[in-house]
Design an enzyme around this catalytic site. Structure first.
Site, short mmCIF file in Angstrom:
data_model
loop_
_atom_site.label_atom_id
_atom_site.label_comp_id
_atom_site.label_asym_id
_atom_site.label_seq_id
_atom_site.Cartn_x
_atom_site.Cartn_y
_atom_site.Cartn_z
N GLU A 1 10.71 15.29 15.43
CA GLU A 1 10.90 15.25 13.98
C GLU A 1 9.95 16.25 13.33
O GLU A 1 8.74 16.20 13.55
CB GLU A 1 10.60 13.84 13.46
CG GLU A 1 10.94 13.68 11.99
CD GLU A 1 10.54 12.33 11.43
OE1 GLU A 1 9.47 11.83 11.78
OE2 GLU A 1 11.31 11.78 10.62
N GLU B 1 10.76 0.77 9.74
CA GLU B 1 11.69 1.88 9.42
C GLU B 1 10.96 3.16 9.75
O GLU B 1 10.03 3.55 9.05
CB GLU B 1 12.04 1.86 7.93
CG GLU B 1 12.69 0.59 7.44
CD GLU B 1 14.17 0.50 7.77
OE1 GLU B 1 14.71 1.47 8.35
OE2 GLU B 1 14.77 -0.53 7.47
N LYS C 1 0.84 -1.20 0.00
CA LYS C 1 0.00 0.00 0.00
C LYS C 1 0.88 1.26 0.00
O LYS C 1 1.62 1.49 0.95
CB LYS C 1 -0.91 0.05 1.23
CG LYS C 1 -1.92 1.18 1.09
CD LYS C 1 -2.58 1.56 2.39
CE LYS C 1 -1.80 2.55 3.21
NZ LYS C 1 -1.64 3.88 2.60
N CYS D 1 13.59 10.93 6.06
CA CYS D 1 13.65 10.36 7.42
C CYS D 1 15.03 10.60 8.03
O CYS D 1 15.15 10.80 9.24
CB CYS D 1 13.35 8.88 7.37
SG CYS D 1 14.35 8.00 6.16
P1 NAD Z 1 2.70 7.72 8.40
O1 NAD Z 1 3.13 6.79 9.48
O2 NAD Z 1 1.62 8.69 8.69
O3 NAD Z 1 2.21 6.89 7.14
C1 NAD Z 1 3.03 5.91 6.53
C2 NAD Z 1 2.14 4.90 5.84
O4 NAD Z 1 1.40 4.19 6.84
C3 NAD Z 1 1.10 5.50 4.90
O5 NAD Z 1 0.96 4.65 3.79
C4 NAD Z 1 -0.17 5.51 5.75
O6 NAD Z 1 -1.37 5.44 4.99
C5 NAD Z 1 0.01 4.23 6.55
N1 NAD Z 1 -0.70 4.16 7.82
C6 NAD Z 1 -1.20 5.18 8.57
N2 NAD Z 1 -1.78 4.70 9.69
C7 NAD Z 1 -1.64 3.34 9.64
C8 NAD Z 1 -2.01 2.28 10.52
N3 NAD Z 1 -2.64 2.52 11.66
N4 NAD Z 1 -1.69 1.01 10.18
C9 NAD Z 1 -1.02 0.76 9.03
N5 NAD Z 1 -0.64 1.72 8.15
C10 NAD Z 1 -0.96 2.99 8.47
O7 NAD Z 1 4.02 8.44 7.91
P2 NAD Z 1 4.17 9.50 6.73
O8 NAD Z 1 3.76 10.81 7.27
O9 NAD Z 1 3.54 9.01 5.47
O10 NAD Z 1 5.74 9.44 6.47
C11 NAD Z 1 6.62 10.21 7.16
C12 NAD Z 1 7.32 9.40 8.22
O11 NAD Z 1 7.99 8.29 7.62
C13 NAD Z 1 8.39 10.19 8.92
O12 NAD Z 1 8.32 9.97 10.30
C14 NAD Z 1 9.68 9.61 8.36
O13 NAD Z 1 10.79 9.76 9.19
C15 NAD Z 1 9.31 8.19 8.13
N6 NAD Z 1 10.19 7.55 7.15
C16 NAD Z 1 11.13 6.64 7.61
C17 NAD Z 1 12.02 6.04 6.71
C18 NAD Z 1 13.05 5.07 7.19
O14 NAD Z 1 13.64 4.37 6.35
N7 NAD Z 1 13.30 4.97 8.49
C19 NAD Z 1 11.93 6.33 5.35
C20 NAD Z 1 10.97 7.25 4.93
C21 NAD Z 1 10.10 7.85 5.84
#
Ligand code: NAD
Length: 481
Positions: A392, A261, A187, A295
């Site tokens: 963050e 991650e 997804k 990230c």
């Molecule tokens: P998010 O956690 O809001 O969403 C990430 C994904 O999870 C989306 O596809 C979202 O629809 C889904 N999601 C939301 N709630 C969920 C749930 N309850 N169960 C399962 N899936 C769910 O994060 P974001 O705002 O899209 O992305 C930014 C974050 O991602 C930042 O904190 C960033 O640091 C992190 N990030 C980490 C890495 C890494 O490799 N460590 C890489 C990229 C981004």
């Protein structure tokens, strides 16, 4: 302070016409475009102008069930029976197809996500293709990757990815899963689904057996339905720490293998013997390119006191030259903020930074009238306890602190709940090694920043998650051994 209007590059926009985008997208389930069972769709918009790009299916529990069922059937059927060598051939084919369509992928990534085309074209898309190439090579060599180990694939992998590197995150997840013989339900994030759906088109073109890769679109509930599905054997999640914690709780007690991650608050450390011009370029690359939507963004800067004035003078001059605007323009350094919601979050942190007494400098660039924009911002006089130094922000906002000694900076850099990445700048290899080996971070760059390679594992400590993606570690995450 220099003014951008004094001397400008002529616009050099990439043409959006090169991208073939449908008006409406269904889920990609069992090799077919499948309408959502409940008939719901949502819009994905261009963050640079707020205009709708396409309608995308909203995934319900029933859609997720259908995708997992297709993935299970493919795992127990054609995919499971295929030789490892043939598996590799399909993955190579996907890599080559991404390369052939690289320009189109880059444009769609930029239209849907707001990142500068230079970044999509030179970083996201080539790295995504390279991940498929790299893992294709391992498909028939797993016994050499893990000698003397009895290895087996896991089954169906449920994968949920964020919006900051949409195609690249899909590649990080899909390529090792396929190389190790698993099948996939993925997804993409709700604000950036289009390159994953383009990838689905290309997967269909590659002749990959039906059901091996299924792509279901939707928001958090769709992600939760995938993660919590009883027939999913492996959960791979990249996103925020708050959602990562929810996922960890929800899979506790199941025998799902999990990699998370999560967020980061990287320290970029400049020592007094560093090549300052080079370091300033690294700071800018670390926090302003890609709008700080990274990230591993170097969002905390630690400068040794004796070079603080020089670093700040040079950094501000360099910030003034950054071109903020049309993400499709090849000259653009800083594109649009991915969503209105994210822009509000960033603005809230900027306000908090000022209220808590830090000193702000923002470039005076002219921001476009429509869309989501934030000027490159830096804060000095930041306390270790300041909100902007602890949380963050995920935007082009840098928090600067000073230090006198190496033990002091190690303690300050580690004083955060996160542990994803860091950067150290020094003329002396010994100092680089001393500091990097004492930092709680999964990745530490020396005299560079934000360098990625498919052969190199990436992942965090502490609240930045666990498990590694990339390299051999990335294969191990999809194997039972
Ligand atoms: P998010 O956690 O809001 O969403 C990430 C994904 O999870 C989306 O596809 C979202 O629809 C889904 N999601 C939301 N709630 C969920 C749930 N309850 N169960 C399962 N899936 C769910 O994060 P974001 O705002 O899209 O992305 C930014 C974050 O991602 C930042 O904190 C960033 O640091 C992190 N990030 C980490 C890495 C890494 O490799 N460590 C890489 C990229 C981004």
């Amino acid at each position: 302070m220099s003014d951008q209007t004094e001397w400008n590059y002529s616009p050099a926009p990439e043409s959006a016409k090169q991208a073939h985008i449908s008006g409406r997208y269904e889920h990609f389930i069992n090799g077919k475009w499948t309408a959502p069972k409940e008939g719901d769709y949502f819009s994905t918009t261009n963050p640079a102008n707020g205009k709708k790009i396409a309608e995308v299916a909203s995934g319900s529990q029933a859609d997720v069930n259908a995708a997992v069922k297709a993935a299970r059937a493919a795992y127990e059927g054609p995919w499971g029976k295929l030789s490892a060598r043939d598996r590799g051939k399909y993955i190579y084919r996907i890599a080559r197809l991404i390369q052939e369509r690289a320009r189109e992928f880059a444009i769609i990534e930029t239209l849907d996500g707001g990142k500068p085309i230079r970044e999509s074209r030179d970083v996201d898309i080539p790295l995504a293709a390279n991940h498929f190439f790299y893992y294709a090579g391992w498909a028939d060599k797993l016994e050499y990757a893990f000698p003397n180990r009895k290895i087996a694939s896991l089954g169906v992998a449920g994968q949920v990815i964020p919006w900051n590197f949409p195609l690249l995150m899909a590649a990080w997840k899909i390529a090792p899963a396929l190389a190790t013989g698993n099948t996939v339900v993925l997804k993409p994030a709700e604000t950036t689904p289009l390159t994953s759906l383009k990838l689905a088109e290309l997967i269909a073109e590659s002749g990959l057996p039906e059901g091996v890769v299924n792509i279901v679109t939707g928001a958090g509930e769709t992600g939760a339905a995938i993660v919590n599905h009883a027939d999913v054997n492996k959960v791979a999640f990249t996103g925020s720490t708050s959602v990562g914690k929810l996922i960890q709780k929800s899979v506790a007690g199941s025998n799902k293998k999990v990699t998370l991650e999560l967020g980061g608050k990287a320290a970029n450390i400049i020592l007094d013997d560093a090549a300052i011009d080079q370091a300033v370029e690294g700071i800018v690359n670390g926090i302003y390119f890609n709008q700080g939507h990274v990230c591993c963004a170097g969002s905390r800067l630690f400068v040794q006191e004796s070079v603080f004035d020089e670093v700040m003078w040079k950094l501000k001059r360099r910030m003034d030259t950054l071109i903020v605007g049309d993400p499709l323009d090849k000259n653009t350094d800083v594109g649009a903020i991915n969503s209105k919601e994210q822009l509000r979050t960033i603005e809230k942190y900027i306000k908090t930074g000022r209220e808590e007494g830090s000193e702000m400098y923002q470039t005076s660039c002219k921001l476009p009238a429509s869309g989501n924009w934030c000027a490159p911002t830096v804060f000095t006089n930041v306390a270790q306890s300041s909100t902007i130094a602890q949380e963050e922000i995920f935007g082009p906002v840098l928090a600067v602190q000073t230090f006198r000694t190496v033990p002091e900076v190690i303690e300050k850099a580690n004083n955060t709940p996160y542990g994803l990445s860091a950067g150290v700048w020094s003329d002396k290899g010994a100092r680089l090694f001393q500091i990097s080996s004492n930092l709680d971070a999964g990745v530490v760059w020396g005299n560079t920043y934000n360098q990625f390679d498919p052969t190199s594992p990436f992942g965090g400590y502490k609240e930045s998650g666990f498990g590694r993606e990339g390299g051999l570690h990335g294969l191990a995450a999809y194997l039972d051994m």
